[in-house]
Design a protein around this motif. Sequence first.
Motif, PDB file in Angstrom:
ATOM      1  N   ASP A 124      52.794  24.046  54.324  1.00  0.00           N
ATOM      2  CA  ASP A 124      52.912  25.508  54.407  1.00  0.00           C
ATOM      3  C   ASP A 124      52.640  26.167  53.061  1.00  0.00           C
ATOM      4  O   ASP A 124      52.038  27.237  52.987  1.00  0.00           O
ATOM      5  N   ILE A 125      53.099  25.536  51.993  1.00  0.00           N
ATOM      6  CA  ILE A 125      52.908  26.075  50.642  1.00  0.00           C
ATOM      7  C   ILE A 125      52.196  25.021  49.811  1.00  0.00           C
ATOM      8  O   ILE A 125      52.551  23.842  49.863  1.00  0.00           O
ATOM      9  N   TYR A 126      51.212  25.429  49.066  1.00  0.00           N
ATOM     10  CA  TYR A 126      50.411  24.481  48.294  1.00  0.00           C
ATOM     11  C   TYR A 126      49.930  25.164  47.020  1.00  0.00           C
ATOM     12  O   TYR A 126      49.857  26.394  46.928  1.00  0.00           O
ATOM     13  N   ASP A 127      49.653  24.349  46.041  1.00  0.00           N
ATOM     14  CA  ASP A 127      49.099  24.850  44.778  1.00  0.00           C
ATOM     15  C   ASP A 127      47.587  24.706  44.801  1.00  0.00           C
ATOM     16  O   ASP A 127      47.053  23.705  45.297  1.00  0.00           O
ATOM     17  N   LYS A 128      46.908  25.703  44.250  1.00  0.00           N
ATOM     18  CA  LYS A 128      45.442  25.683  44.234  1.00  0.00           C
ATOM     19  C   LYS A 128      44.936  26.329  42.953  1.00  0.00           C
ATOM     20  O   LYS A 128      45.392  27.414  42.578  1.00  0.00           O
ATOM     21  N   TYR A 129      44.022  25.625  42.295  1.00  0.00           N
ATOM     22  CA  TYR A 129      43.388  26.219  41.115  1.00  0.00           C
ATOM     23  C   TYR A 129      42.289  27.170  41.578  1.00  0.00           C
ATOM     24  O   TYR A 129      41.440  26.821  42.399  1.00  0.00           O
ATOM     25  N   ILE A 130      42.304  28.380  41.057  1.00  0.00           N
ATOM     26  CA  ILE A 130      41.288  29.388  41.388  1.00  0.00           C
ATOM     27  C   ILE A 130      40.665  29.879  40.088  1.00  0.00           C
ATOM     28  O   ILE A 130      41.368  30.269  39.154  1.00  0.00           O
ATOM     29  N   GLY A 131      39.356  29.833  40.021  1.00  0.00           N
ATOM     30  CA  GLY A 131      38.657  30.296  38.828  1.00  0.00           C
ATOM     31  C   GLY A 131      38.688  31.812  38.697  1.00  0.00           C
ATOM     32  O   GLY A 131      39.132  32.530  39.597  1.00  0.00           O
ATOM     33  N   GLU A 132      38.220  32.282  37.571  1.00  0.00           N
ATOM     34  CA  GLU A 132      38.181  33.725  37.315  1.00  0.00           C
ATOM     35  C   GLU A 132      37.329  34.423  38.369  1.00  0.00           C
ATOM     36  O   GLU A 132      36.258  33.962  38.741  1.00  0.00           O
ATOM     37  N   ARG A 133      37.831  35.554  38.870  1.00  0.00           N
ATOM     38  CA  ARG A 133      37.119  36.298  39.899  1.00  0.00           C
ATOM     39  C   ARG A 133      36.852  37.722  39.430  1.00  0.00           C
ATOM     40  O   ARG A 133      37.752  38.417  38.966  1.00  0.00           O
ATOM     41  N   ALA A 134      35.588  38.155  39.578  1.00  0.00           N
ATOM     42  CA  ALA A 134      35.241  39.548  39.309  1.00  0.00           C
ATOM     43  C   ALA A 134      35.464  40.338  40.593  1.00  0.00           C
ATOM     44  O   ALA A 134      35.059  39.913  41.678  1.00  0.00           O
ATOM     45  N   VAL A 135      36.121  41.484  40.473  1.00  0.00           N
ATOM     46  CA  VAL A 135      36.381  42.313  41.652  1.00  0.00           C
ATOM     47  C   VAL A 135      36.097  43.773  41.316  1.00  0.00           C
ATOM     48  O   VAL A 135      36.145  44.192  40.153  1.00  0.00           O
ATOM     49  N   ILE A 136      35.798  44.530  42.345  1.00  0.00           N
ATOM     50  CA  ILE A 136      35.756  45.980  42.234  1.00  0.00           C
ATOM     51  C   ILE A 136      36.913  46.475  43.066  1.00  0.00           C
ATOM     52  O   ILE A 136      37.133  46.007  44.194  1.00  0.00           O
ATOM     53  N   ALA A 137      37.719  47.383  42.512  1.00  0.00           N
ATOM     54  CA  ALA A 137      38.984  47.737  43.151  1.00  0.00           C
ATOM     55  C   ALA A 137      39.277  49.228  43.042  1.00  0.00           C
ATOM     56  O   ALA A 137      38.816  49.912  42.121  1.00  0.00           O
ATOM     57  N   LEU A 138      40.074  49.697  44.004  1.00  0.00           N
ATOM     58  CA  LEU A 138      40.553  51.074  44.024  1.00  0.00           C
ATOM     59  C   LEU A 138      42.065  51.037  44.234  1.00  0.00           C
ATOM     60  O   LEU A 138      42.588  50.100  44.843  1.00  0.00           O
ATOM     61  N   PRO A 139      42.787  52.038  43.748  1.00  0.00           N
ATOM     62  CA  PRO A 139      44.236  52.070  43.984  1.00  0.00           C
ATOM     63  C   PRO A 139      44.547  52.076  45.481  1.00  0.00           C
ATOM     64  O   PRO A 139      43.836  52.700  46.278  1.00  0.00           O
ATOM     65  N   TRP A 140      45.595  51.369  45.853  1.00  0.00           N
ATOM     66  CA  TRP A 140      46.011  51.277  47.250  1.00  0.00           C
ATOM     67  C   TRP A 140      47.355  51.966  47.403  1.00  0.00           C
ATOM     68  O   TRP A 140      48.328  51.595  46.755  1.00  0.00           O
ATOM     69  N   GLU A 141      47.421  52.967  48.280  1.00  0.00           N
ATOM     70  CA  GLU A 141      48.652  53.755  48.434  1.00  0.00           C
ATOM     71  C   GLU A 141      49.096  53.816  49.886  1.00  0.00           C
ATOM     72  O   GLU A 141      49.687  54.808  50.327  1.00  0.00           O
ATOM     73  N   HIS A 142      48.818  52.766  50.648  1.00  0.00           N
ATOM     74  CA  HIS A 142      49.172  52.723  52.066  1.00  0.00           C
ATOM     75  C   HIS A 142      49.975  51.457  52.351  1.00  0.00           C
ATOM     76  O   HIS A 142      49.968  50.519  51.553  1.00  0.00           O
ATOM     77  N   PRO A 143      50.658  51.395  53.497  1.00  0.00           N
ATOM     78  CA  PRO A 143      51.302  50.136  53.886  1.00  0.00           C
ATOM     79  C   PRO A 143      50.247  49.050  54.060  1.00  0.00           C
ATOM     80  O   PRO A 143      49.132  49.328  54.518  1.00  0.00           O
TER      81      PRO A 143
END
Length: 262
Positions: A124-143
């Motif tokens: 159910d729970i596991y550890d995972k290495y994740i490399g650097e990720r580039a993202v484009i993002a906007l503020p989120w103000e909703h549920p």
Amino acid sequence: MKEYLTIGEVSRMKGVGIKSLRYYDRIGILKPAYTNPKTGYRYYSIEQMLMLDMILLCLGLDIPLKEMQEYMDEESHLDVKSLLEDGRRKAEEKAKKIQETLSQIDGLEKRIKGSDEIRKRGRDIYDKYIGERAVIALPWEHPAADDKAYMSEITKLYSLSQELGLTVFYQQGLIRYRKGEKDLYYIFMEIQQSDLKDPRIFYLPEGMYQCSVSDETRIEEGNTVDFDEEGLIVETDFYFDRQPKDKYFLELQILKGIGSGK
């Protein structure tokens, strides 16, 4: 009489249907060099094969055939140089789009491969290495469970990415970032790394993440994670190698070494 090629010979030589050759005649971009007045049979000269090659080039580049008239002068001389220049530009645009699609497929295949390994472990729970990720993002103000708002904001992000000329990947979701005593929420879409400077583009740090998969959003429940002064939780869509058509899975990723993942 000058030697001509029959319409059937031209069709076989260039792999073009006879109906297509008749259509080119009808719209005026490739009229036969000679038409027998008694039989109506069409005949073409060897010299016209260059024009046919240019027509086929236009078709391959999705240039409307009626636009070929723009490359002809009043004496029906073809401006081959301009046509090839425009053709090269369109071909380069196509090649770029194809490369973007291949990058998206590569990224999705890597995630599917990782999901298969997770399924085999059955944890159910596991550890995972994740490399650097580039993202484009906007503020989120909703549920987090507001699907309508989510899809609306994702559409905005996709349109913004197109405007900025960015390559988007098949990964999107929500971010909760703790700075001091304040929680900041963002909706994001992963993109190919870019030199473009824009405040809406930033990088999620590489590292070991504590992860779990569910068919329900849990990023708001992530508030129970005991962050000290800084922390990061990412909730993103998750793909299995055999994806059920009636379920949508999410992976909760908690950056270890900051919160409860220490």
